[in-house]
Design a protein around this motif. Sequence first.
Motif, PDB file in Angstrom:
ATOM      1  N   GLY A   3     -10.011  -5.334  -1.889  1.00 24.13           N
ATOM      2  CA  GLY A   3      -9.841  -5.901  -0.553  1.00 24.13           C
ATOM      3  C   GLY A   3     -11.069  -5.575   0.277  1.00 24.13           C
TER       4      GLY A   3
ATOM      5  N   GLU B  38       0.808  -1.213   0.000  1.00 24.59           N
ATOM      6  CA  GLU B  38       0.000   0.000   0.000  1.00 24.59           C
ATOM      7  C   GLU B  38       0.846   1.269   0.000  1.00 24.59           C
ATOM      8  OE1 GLU B  38      -3.404   0.038  -0.496  1.00 24.59           O
ATOM      9  OE2 GLU B  38      -2.746  -1.980  -0.968  1.00 24.59           O
TER      10      GLU B  38
ATOM     11  N   MET C 115      -8.374  -9.897   5.823  1.00 20.43           N
ATOM     12  CA  MET C 115      -8.819  -9.277   4.577  1.00 20.43           C
ATOM     13  C   MET C 115      -9.041 -10.348   3.516  1.00 20.43           C
ATOM     14  SD  MET C 115      -7.532  -5.804   2.675  1.00 20.43           S
ATOM     15  CE  MET C 115      -5.802  -6.065   2.860  1.00 20.43           C
TER      16      MET C 115
ATOM     17  N   GLY D 222     -12.493  -5.716   4.128  1.00 18.38           N
ATOM     18  CA  GLY D 222     -12.118  -5.919   5.527  1.00 18.38           C
ATOM     19  C   GLY D 222     -13.120  -6.869   6.172  1.00 18.38           C
TER      20      GLY D 222
ATOM     21  N   ARG E   3      -5.903  -2.498 -12.140  1.00 20.63           N
ATOM     22  CA  ARG E   3      -4.463  -2.331 -11.918  1.00 20.63           C
ATOM     23  C   ARG E   3      -3.793  -1.737 -13.151  1.00 20.63           C
ATOM     24  NH1 ARG E   3      -6.145  -3.121  -6.861  1.00 20.63           N
ATOM     25  NH2 ARG E   3      -6.506  -5.312  -6.331  1.00 20.63           N
TER      26      ARG E   3
ATOM     27  N   ARG F 224     -14.914  -5.517   9.209  1.00 26.65           N
ATOM     28  CA  ARG F 224     -15.913  -4.485   8.879  1.00 26.65           C
ATOM     29  C   ARG F 224     -17.173  -5.148   8.345  1.00 26.65           C
ATOM     30  NH1 ARG F 224     -12.504   0.766   6.868  1.00 26.65           N
ATOM     31  NH2 ARG F 224     -11.069   0.719   8.641  1.00 26.65           N
TER      32      ARG F 224
ATOM     33  N   ARG G  49      -1.358  -3.708  10.208  1.00 27.98           N
ATOM     34  CA  ARG G  49      -1.035  -2.303   9.951  1.00 27.98           C
ATOM     35  C   ARG G  49      -0.710  -1.585  11.258  1.00 27.98           C
ATOM     36  NH1 ARG G  49      -4.818  -0.842   4.748  1.00 27.98           N
ATOM     37  NH2 ARG G  49      -4.276  -2.783   3.691  1.00 27.98           N
TER      38      ARG G  49
ATOM     39  N   GLU H  76     -16.014   2.922   4.684  1.00 25.63           N
ATOM     40  CA  GLU H  76     -15.363   2.046   3.706  1.00 25.63           C
ATOM     41  C   GLU H  76     -15.330   0.592   4.170  1.00 25.63           C
ATOM     42  OE1 GLU H  76     -11.322   3.157   2.700  1.00 25.63           O
ATOM     43  OE2 GLU H  76     -10.962   1.161   1.884  1.00 25.63           O
TER      44      GLU H  76
ATOM     45  N   PHE I  51      -5.958  -7.425  11.230  1.00 25.51           N
ATOM     46  CA  PHE I  51      -7.319  -7.699  10.758  1.00 25.51           C
ATOM     47  C   PHE I  51      -7.260  -8.675   9.599  1.00 25.51           C
ATOM     48  CE2 PHE I  51      -7.384  -5.150   6.805  1.00 25.51           C
ATOM     49  CZ  PHE I  51      -6.266  -4.348   6.990  1.00 25.51           C
TER      50      PHE I  51
ATOM     51  N   ARG J 231     -13.049   1.458  14.094  1.00 26.77           N
ATOM     52  CA  ARG J 231     -13.043   0.738  12.815  1.00 26.77           C
ATOM     53  C   ARG J 231     -11.667   0.260  12.379  1.00 26.77           C
ATOM     54  NH1 ARG J 231     -16.610   4.496  13.050  1.00 26.77           N
ATOM     55  NH2 ARG J 231     -18.736   3.872  12.629  1.00 26.77           N
TER      56      ARG J 231
ATOM     57  N   ILE K  53     -15.144  -2.429  16.299  1.00 23.30           N
ATOM     58  CA  ILE K  53     -14.451  -3.527  15.618  1.00 23.30           C
ATOM     59  C   ILE K  53     -13.771  -4.476  16.616  1.00 23.30           C
ATOM     60  CG2 ILE K  53     -12.212  -2.359  15.283  1.00 23.30           C
ATOM     61  CD1 ILE K  53     -12.415  -3.420  12.288  1.00 23.30           C
TER      62      ILE K  53
HETATM   63  O1  4AD Z   1      -8.319   0.022   1.223  1.00 21.49           O
HETATM   64  P1  4AD Z   1      -7.249  -0.933   1.648  1.00 21.49           P
HETATM   65  O2  4AD Z   1      -6.060  -0.381   2.337  1.00 21.49           O
HETATM   66  O3  4AD Z   1      -6.848  -1.708   0.305  1.00 21.49           O
HETATM   67  C1  4AD Z   1      -5.858  -2.633   0.177  1.00 21.49           C
HETATM   68  O4  4AD Z   1      -5.174  -3.077   1.053  1.00 21.49           O
HETATM   69  C2  4AD Z   1      -5.752  -3.156  -1.237  1.00 21.49           C
HETATM   70  N1  4AD Z   1      -4.463  -3.850  -1.365  1.00 21.49           N
HETATM   71  C3  4AD Z   1      -6.909  -4.068  -1.502  1.00 21.49           C
HETATM   72  C4  4AD Z   1      -6.902  -4.636  -2.893  1.00 21.49           C
HETATM   73  O5  4AD Z   1      -7.168  -3.921  -3.838  1.00 21.49           O
HETATM   74  N2  4AD Z   1      -6.589  -5.907  -3.036  1.00 21.49           N
HETATM   75  O6  4AD Z   1      -7.891  -2.055   2.580  1.00 21.49           O
HETATM   76  C5  4AD Z   1      -8.975  -2.837   2.117  1.00 21.49           C
HETATM   77  C6  4AD Z   1     -10.039  -2.936   3.177  1.00 21.49           C
HETATM   78  C7  4AD Z   1     -10.661  -1.615   3.585  1.00 21.49           C
HETATM   79  O7  4AD Z   1     -11.686  -1.237   2.702  1.00 21.49           O
HETATM   80  C8  4AD Z   1     -11.188  -1.932   4.973  1.00 21.49           C
HETATM   81  O8  4AD Z   1     -12.422  -2.610   4.893  1.00 21.49           O
HETATM   82  C9  4AD Z   1     -10.156  -2.898   5.491  1.00 21.49           C
HETATM   83  O9  4AD Z   1      -9.487  -3.453   4.382  1.00 21.49           O
HETATM   84  N3  4AD Z   1      -9.174  -2.261   6.373  1.00 21.49           N
HETATM   85  C10 4AD Z   1      -9.138  -2.396   7.709  1.00 21.49           C
HETATM   86  N4  4AD Z   1      -9.936  -3.079   8.560  1.00 21.49           N
HETATM   87  C11 4AD Z   1      -9.639  -3.019   9.875  1.00 21.49           C
HETATM   88  N5  4AD Z   1      -8.598  -2.346  10.390  1.00 21.49           N
HETATM   89  C12 4AD Z   1      -7.763  -1.640   9.576  1.00 21.49           C
HETATM   90  N6  4AD Z   1      -6.706  -0.990  10.105  1.00 21.49           N
HETATM   91  C13 4AD Z   1      -8.024  -1.651   8.171  1.00 21.49           C
HETATM   92  N7  4AD Z   1      -7.426  -1.093   7.098  1.00 21.49           N
HETATM   93  C14 4AD Z   1      -8.132  -1.476   6.016  1.00 21.49           C
END
Ligand code: 4AD
Length: 478
Positions: A447, A164, A240, A449, A408, A452, A225, A401, A238, A233, A463
Amino acid sequence: MPHATIAELFASQPIDTIVTVKGWVRTLRNDQFLSVSDGSTIRTMQIVVSKEQHGENTLKRLQTGAAVAATGKVQKSLGKGQDIEVICDSLEILGDCDPNEYPIQMKRHSLEFLREKAHLRFRTNTFGAVFRIRHHLAFAIHKFFNDQGFYYLHSPIITGSDAEGAGEMFRVTNLNLDEIAKSGKVDPAEDFFGKATNLTVSGQLEAELAALALGRVYTFGPTFRAENSNTSRHLAEFWMIEPEVAFNDIMDNMDLGEACLKYCIQYALDHCREDLEFLQEREMNEDKQKPVDERQSMPLLERLNMIVSNQFERITYTEAIDILLQSNHFKKKKFKYPVEWGIDMQSEHERYLVEKHFQKPVIITGYPAAIKAFYMRMNEPDAQGRETVAAMDILVPGIGEIIGGSQREERLEILRKKCAHFNIPEDHIWWYLETRKFGTCTHAGFGMGFERLIMFVTGMGNIRDVIPFPRTPLNAEF
Ligand code: 4AD
Ligand code: MG
């Protein structure tokens, strides 16, 4: 005799058969009606006991939380609230539970209190329901993708890349930290892998490699992360779900995201009805303590049914910003953060769009390139020359979100420029770039979550209450 679960007994109703129930005591009423839970369902089994048969001493030990095994004949129950009961013949106390010490009593405990007792909170109705639903949703995800010919890919947990580019990574090392503290020097070449590594923030880059050969893949695993955001949230650890599909464009990606969400919700409606009804009831009771404008506008099951039976709204980022700028909310200066084209929308903005303006899930596409990750496909500049990418976020009421994804960048030269722009050394992701060199093609993914999703389906507001043992800043107990 093998013992049946309470769920199995309610399903098969084996009247007049001798069965053994094993579980934990909830209550004992009138020294006669013992209610036992075994976690297989939110329902408890009524075990009919008596002082005469089992003795006063045994009955005294039937305290909330004690583990018991009860054998007896199944009968139709005359009492309210259950259709069968067990007339107890032999009763064994497997594990006592001292009521003076046991913290989970048959009264309302706050979620905050239960978080401190995460090792025991599974035994409450609320957490029993949440974690049964969590299981069913995990199963639904695998079923959804499997039924559509996706392959489940295990992406690595330890990696050298920052997918990311947000730099919010947990370093993985087996270097001696005490010695480093003394010498003040870290040499990644000396480390276990001969380079700096971290816990993965996303399995996407690896999923792309596989999708460009297997066609349709998805990952479903833990991601990490180190963002220091103490919100309801965000978790530091978490789960994914990341599907990645060769030859899909951004439109296909939106369709897949919407279909996946709706499938999971419908699956929960079909398989978790009693638990959802309990959580709905619970939410209604909680709402009574809240100011009217903070209450849910609709009961949980109605909300979920609304989602599966209506199309998500689809708008561009530019349209979203216009809606915000034209809102009374903005004109009355009620947003805390500024609104203008180019901003990374804050949760107050996202929630305004889904909860106030559209009152349903919204898919936003075409975000400014500057606020999104390097791998997203560049769009043609808009009429005003602004650069956007083929990104999509799916926002849902109450959460914001829930899904983030994109088409890509498959064009090698543009991708190399993006890497340079984002300061990503090519020799760090040469393998990723090579897929653009050897038979590159359109592809897209997202992705979701997992926690979520569970929040959304269960209506739980924090959460930390939908993952067994939450990892958040300053908290890694259990
Ligand atoms: O939007 P994010 O950061 O996207 C990605 O990681 C891309 N690589 C995904 C992809 O295109 N394959 O994270 C995706 C989702 C978010 O929309 C959210 O639902 C969840 O992951 N998310 C979290 N859930 C809980 N705690 C956190 N710290 C989160 N960060 C992201
Ligand atoms: Mg995102």
